[in-house]
Design a protein around this motif. Structure first.
Motif, PDB file in Angstrom:
ATOM      1  N   PHE A 170       1.870  -3.247  -6.798  1.00  0.00           N
ATOM      2  CA  PHE A 170       0.581  -3.362  -7.529  1.00  0.00           C
ATOM      3  C   PHE A 170      -0.395  -3.972  -6.535  1.00  0.00           C
ATOM      4  CE2 PHE A 170      -1.940  -6.646  -9.913  1.00  0.00           C
ATOM      5  CZ  PHE A 170      -2.833  -5.608 -10.294  1.00  0.00           C
ATOM      6  N   ARG A 171      -1.746  -3.076  -6.650  1.00  0.00           N
ATOM      7  CA  ARG A 171      -2.671  -3.388  -5.781  1.00  0.00           C
ATOM      8  C   ARG A 171      -3.898  -3.611  -6.600  1.00  0.00           C
ATOM      9  NH1 ARG A 171      -2.381   0.379  -0.307  1.00  0.00           N
ATOM     10  NH2 ARG A 171      -4.046  -1.075   0.131  1.00  0.00           N
ATOM     11  N   MET A 172      -4.583  -4.654  -6.184  1.00  0.00           N
ATOM     12  CA  MET A 172      -6.118  -5.025  -7.025  1.00  0.00           C
ATOM     13  C   MET A 172      -6.977  -4.204  -6.379  1.00  0.00           C
ATOM     14  SD  MET A 172      -5.748  -9.049  -7.641  1.00  0.00           S
ATOM     15  CE  MET A 172      -4.264  -9.821  -8.550  1.00  0.00           C
ATOM     16  N   GLU A 173      -7.255  -3.280  -6.438  1.00  0.00           N
ATOM     17  CA  GLU A 173      -8.439  -2.145  -6.003  1.00  0.00           C
ATOM     18  C   GLU A 173      -8.411  -0.945  -6.920  1.00  0.00           C
ATOM     19  OE1 GLU A 173      -7.881  -0.013  -2.146  1.00  0.00           O
ATOM     20  OE2 GLU A 173      -5.827  -0.902  -2.232  1.00  0.00           O
ATOM     21  N   ALA A 174      -9.595  -0.236  -6.733  1.00  0.00           N
ATOM     22  CA  ALA A 174      -9.802   0.934  -7.358  1.00  0.00           C
ATOM     23  C   ALA A 174      -8.727   2.123  -7.141  1.00  0.00           C
ATOM     24  CB  ALA A 174     -11.009   2.048  -6.889  1.00  0.00           C
ATOM     25  N   PRO A 175      -7.946   2.752  -8.118  1.00  0.00           N
ATOM     26  CA  PRO A 175      -6.924   3.516  -7.818  1.00  0.00           C
ATOM     27  C   PRO A 175      -7.165   4.693  -6.724  1.00  0.00           C
ATOM     28  CG  PRO A 175      -7.240   3.118 -10.135  1.00  0.00           C
ATOM     29  CD  PRO A 175      -8.370   2.876  -9.336  1.00  0.00           C
ATOM     30  N   SER A 176      -8.486   5.186  -6.632  1.00  0.00           N
ATOM     31  CA  SER A 176      -8.650   6.434  -5.679  1.00  0.00           C
ATOM     32  C   SER A 176      -8.765   5.975  -4.495  1.00  0.00           C
ATOM     33  CB  SER A 176     -10.136   7.042  -6.013  1.00  0.00           C
ATOM     34  OG  SER A 176     -10.998   6.078  -5.887  1.00  0.00           O
ATOM     35  N   SER A 177      -9.019   4.608  -3.863  1.00  0.00           N
ATOM     36  CA  SER A 177      -9.114   4.106  -2.658  1.00  0.00           C
ATOM     37  C   SER A 177      -7.800   3.686  -2.388  1.00  0.00           C
ATOM     38  CB  SER A 177     -10.120   2.833  -2.444  1.00  0.00           C
ATOM     39  OG  SER A 177      -9.845   1.960  -3.364  1.00  0.00           O
ATOM     40  N   GLY A 178      -6.986   3.017  -3.064  1.00  0.00           N
ATOM     41  CA  GLY A 178      -5.642   2.869  -2.814  1.00  0.00           C
ATOM     42  C   GLY A 178      -4.912   3.947  -2.558  1.00  0.00           C
ATOM     43  N   LEU A 179      -4.623   4.902  -3.319  1.00  0.00           N
ATOM     44  CA  LEU A 179      -4.029   6.114  -3.079  1.00  0.00           C
ATOM     45  C   LEU A 179      -4.585   6.985  -1.829  1.00  0.00           C
ATOM     46  CD1 LEU A 179      -3.870   7.387  -6.826  1.00  0.00           C
ATOM     47  CD2 LEU A 179      -2.024   6.763  -5.391  1.00  0.00           C
ATOM     48  N   VAL A 180      -5.828   6.820  -1.703  1.00  0.00           N
ATOM     49  CA  VAL A 180      -6.332   7.597  -0.245  1.00  0.00           C
ATOM     50  C   VAL A 180      -5.534   6.842   0.944  1.00  0.00           C
ATOM     51  CG1 VAL A 180      -8.353   8.222   1.057  1.00  0.00           C
ATOM     52  CG2 VAL A 180      -8.248   8.497  -1.249  1.00  0.00           C
ATOM     53  N   GLU A 181      -5.867   5.341   0.813  1.00  0.00           N
ATOM     54  CA  GLU A 181      -5.299   4.793   1.985  1.00  0.00           C
ATOM     55  C   GLU A 181      -3.883   4.928   2.137  1.00  0.00           C
ATOM     56  OE1 GLU A 181      -4.654   1.799   4.846  1.00  0.00           O
ATOM     57  OE2 GLU A 181      -6.533   2.697   4.033  1.00  0.00           O
ATOM     58  N   GLN A 182      -2.855   4.940   0.901  1.00  0.00           N
ATOM     59  CA  GLN A 182      -1.644   5.372   1.269  1.00  0.00           C
ATOM     60  C   GLN A 182      -1.258   6.671   1.833  1.00  0.00           C
ATOM     61  OE1 GLN A 182       1.617   3.584   0.490  1.00  0.00           O
ATOM     62  NE2 GLN A 182       0.234   1.823   0.473  1.00  0.00           N
ATOM     63  N   SER A 183      -2.173   7.729   1.564  1.00  0.00           N
ATOM     64  CA  SER A 183      -1.833   8.930   1.889  1.00  0.00           C
ATOM     65  C   SER A 183      -2.076   9.005   3.544  1.00  0.00           C
ATOM     66  CB  SER A 183      -3.128   9.880   1.541  1.00  0.00           C
ATOM     67  OG  SER A 183      -4.376   9.631   2.017  1.00  0.00           O
ATOM     68  N   ARG A 184      -2.503   8.023   4.073  1.00  0.00           N
ATOM     69  CA  ARG A 184      -2.661   8.392   5.685  1.00  0.00           C
ATOM     70  C   ARG A 184      -1.080   7.955   6.351  1.00  0.00           C
ATOM     71  NH1 ARG A 184      -8.043   7.434   7.032  1.00  0.00           N
ATOM     72  NH2 ARG A 184      -9.215   6.233   5.510  1.00  0.00           N
ATOM     73  N   ARG A 185      -0.243   7.555   5.486  1.00  0.00           N
ATOM     74  CA  ARG A 185       1.060   7.333   5.989  1.00  0.00           C
ATOM     75  C   ARG A 185       2.143   8.130   5.269  1.00  0.00           C
ATOM     76  NH1 ARG A 185      -1.504   2.517   6.009  1.00  0.00           N
ATOM     77  NH2 ARG A 185      -0.777   1.928   4.092  1.00  0.00           N
ATOM     78  N   ALA A 186       1.827   8.858   4.329  1.00  0.00           N
ATOM     79  CA  ALA A 186       2.636   9.346   3.417  1.00  0.00           C
ATOM     80  C   ALA A 186       2.902  11.007   3.648  1.00  0.00           C
ATOM     81  CB  ALA A 186       2.229   9.209   1.859  1.00  0.00           C
ATOM     82  N   GLU A 187       3.786  11.770   3.196  1.00  0.00           N
ATOM     83  CA  GLU A 187       4.394  13.039   3.470  1.00  0.00           C
ATOM     84  C   GLU A 187       3.338  13.648   2.449  1.00  0.00           C
ATOM     85  OE1 GLU A 187       7.935  14.304   3.436  1.00  0.00           O
ATOM     86  OE2 GLU A 187       8.518  13.433   5.807  1.00  0.00           O
ATOM     87  N   LEU A 188       3.346  13.190   0.968  1.00  0.00           N
ATOM     88  CA  LEU A 188       2.829  13.726  -0.255  1.00  0.00           C
ATOM     89  C   LEU A 188       2.342  12.628  -1.222  1.00  0.00           C
ATOM     90  CD1 LEU A 188       2.440  16.718  -1.740  1.00  0.00           C
ATOM     91  CD2 LEU A 188       4.608  15.870  -2.821  1.00  0.00           C
ATOM     92  N   VAL A 189       1.276  12.785  -1.810  1.00  0.00           N
ATOM     93  CA  VAL A 189       0.709  12.156  -2.803  1.00  0.00           C
ATOM     94  C   VAL A 189       0.715  12.777  -4.066  1.00  0.00           C
ATOM     95  CG1 VAL A 189      -1.410  10.954  -3.950  1.00  0.00           C
ATOM     96  CG2 VAL A 189      -0.650  10.570  -1.605  1.00  0.00           C
ATOM     97  N   VAL A 190       1.425  12.088  -5.085  1.00  0.00           N
ATOM     98  CA  VAL A 190       1.638  13.084  -6.462  1.00  0.00           C
ATOM     99  C   VAL A 190       0.916  12.320  -7.674  1.00  0.00           C
ATOM    100  CG1 VAL A 190       3.243  13.766  -8.365  1.00  0.00           C
ATOM    101  CG2 VAL A 190       3.745  13.689  -5.723  1.00  0.00           C
ATOM    102  N   LEU A 191       0.031  13.076  -8.425  1.00  0.00           N
ATOM    103  CA  LEU A 191      -0.766  12.488  -9.665  1.00  0.00           C
ATOM    104  C   LEU A 191      -0.687  13.252 -10.604  1.00  0.00           C
ATOM    105  CD1 LEU A 191      -4.223  12.130  -7.503  1.00  0.00           C
ATOM    106  CD2 LEU A 191      -2.495  10.081  -7.872  1.00  0.00           C
ATOM    107  N   GLY A 192      -0.913  12.535 -11.919  1.00  0.00           N
ATOM    108  CA  GLY A 192      -0.944  13.287 -13.164  1.00  0.00           C
ATOM    109  C   GLY A 192      -2.241  13.825 -13.344  1.00  0.00           C
ATOM    110  N   SER A 193      -2.343  15.014 -14.089  1.00  0.00           N
ATOM    111  CA  SER A 193      -3.669  15.553 -14.296  1.00  0.00           C
ATOM    112  C   SER A 193      -4.562  14.767 -15.048  1.00  0.00           C
ATOM    113  CB  SER A 193      -3.273  16.730 -14.970  1.00  0.00           C
ATOM    114  OG  SER A 193      -2.978  16.921 -16.236  1.00  0.00           O
TER     115      SER A 193
END
Length: 291
Positions: free
Chosen positions: A91-114
């Motif tokens: 759980f992170r106290m920040e905007a979802p888009s910025s948190g997910l973009v930050e995680q994408s720097r180290r991940a193989e894939l980011v998955v989102l609902g539509s």
């Protein structure tokens, strides 16, 4: 450093839960960890303290409890699909888009609902999905459609003739190889309606040369990939059609569609091409934006 991790955004919506199940299956195929991330911008709201009751702390506790419940439900869903996958929650106290973009720097894939919670009626895709697909540092899958594939449907990849094809083809061949299904490579080579109508009624050498050139472009784009993935059966399609229309036609019989972030002829400065945006708005199956 890229880690063997699949990240998925959780917000308590049914769309996010479906995306989590899809992500769990993908993590299992990749022998990767699954990272469930819940970001909540409400935790950044300033609530003044009162002399007796600390309302801000109560508010933060409520936000955290809500997030933990969403993560718990998502964890139950993914364990049904892939009980052996290692699952992490955050759980992170920040905007979802910025948190997910930050995680994408180290991940193989980011998955989102539509769609997520709080979306406006009439919007086909949430603003978070658009922002993450535009700015992530790794491929982003937007899980669309209600159809559950039986596992035999092909993977579809859009070939534009641009430098972004390398990322899209590498991603698509990987998906097809892991699923042991054919790969449909689609290169729609005309998008102007007036010229399309004119060309459909021409049989002269000029049209034949143009068609031959576009078919050769597709062949050259695929060169080398089949040698790298000899077990993947490649089906080639070079229709005289608009890219979005051609890809949506094939998506109706596919388990997912892969496209580059940008195509040929895009406007300078755009970080997400019009074809990619329209696919994540209208595709009947999951769409992967390869970056």
């Amino acid at each position: 450093m890229v880690e063997r991790t699949v990240v998925t955004g959780i917000d308590g919506s049914s769309s996010a839960l479906r995306a989590a199940r899809w992500a769990a299956g993908e993590a299992r195929r990749r022998s990767a960890r699954l990272h469930l991330l819940h970001c909540d911008v409400k935790s950044l709201v300033v609530v003044p303290d009162a002399p007796v009751v600390p309302p801000r702390q109560m508010f933060l506790d409520s936000v955290r409890e809500e997030a933990e419940e969403s993560l718990r439900l998502a964890g139950e869903q993914v364990r049904e699909v892939a009980p052996d996958v290692v699952v992490e929650t955050e759980f992170r106290m920040e905007a979802p888009s910025s948190g997910l973009v930050e995680q994408s720097r180290r991940a193989e894939l980011v998955v989102l609902g539509s769609r997520g919670l709080g979306g406006f009626t009439g919007l086909l895709i949430g603003s978070v999905a658009i922002a993450v697909a535009a700015h992530a540092q790794c491929p982003v899958a937007v899980v669309r459609g209600e159809h559950e594939p039986d596992g035999t449907e092909p993977v579809v990849v859009g070939v534009s003739g641009s430098r972004h094809d390398v990322a899209a083809l590498g991603c698509a061949f990987g998906f097809a190889a892991a699923r042991e299904v054919p790969l449909r490579a689609v290169h729609a080579w005309h998008s102007l309606a007036g010229d399309e109508a004119r060309l459909r009624h021409r049989v002269d050498d000029g049209w034949a040369v143009t068609r031959s050139d576009e078919e050769r472009l597709l062949t050259e784009a695929l060169a080398g990939w089949s040698e790298e993935h000899p077990d993947v059966v490649v089906q080639r399609f070079a229709p005289l059609d608009k890219p979005v229309r051609a890809l949506l036609s094939h998506a109706a019989q596919a388990q997912l569609v892969v496209v580059g972030a940008r195509g040929r002829g895009g406007f300078t400065g755009l970080v997400l091409g019009s074809t990619s945006q329209q696919l994540v708005q209208h595709s009947p199956c999951p769409v992967v934006i390869a970056r």
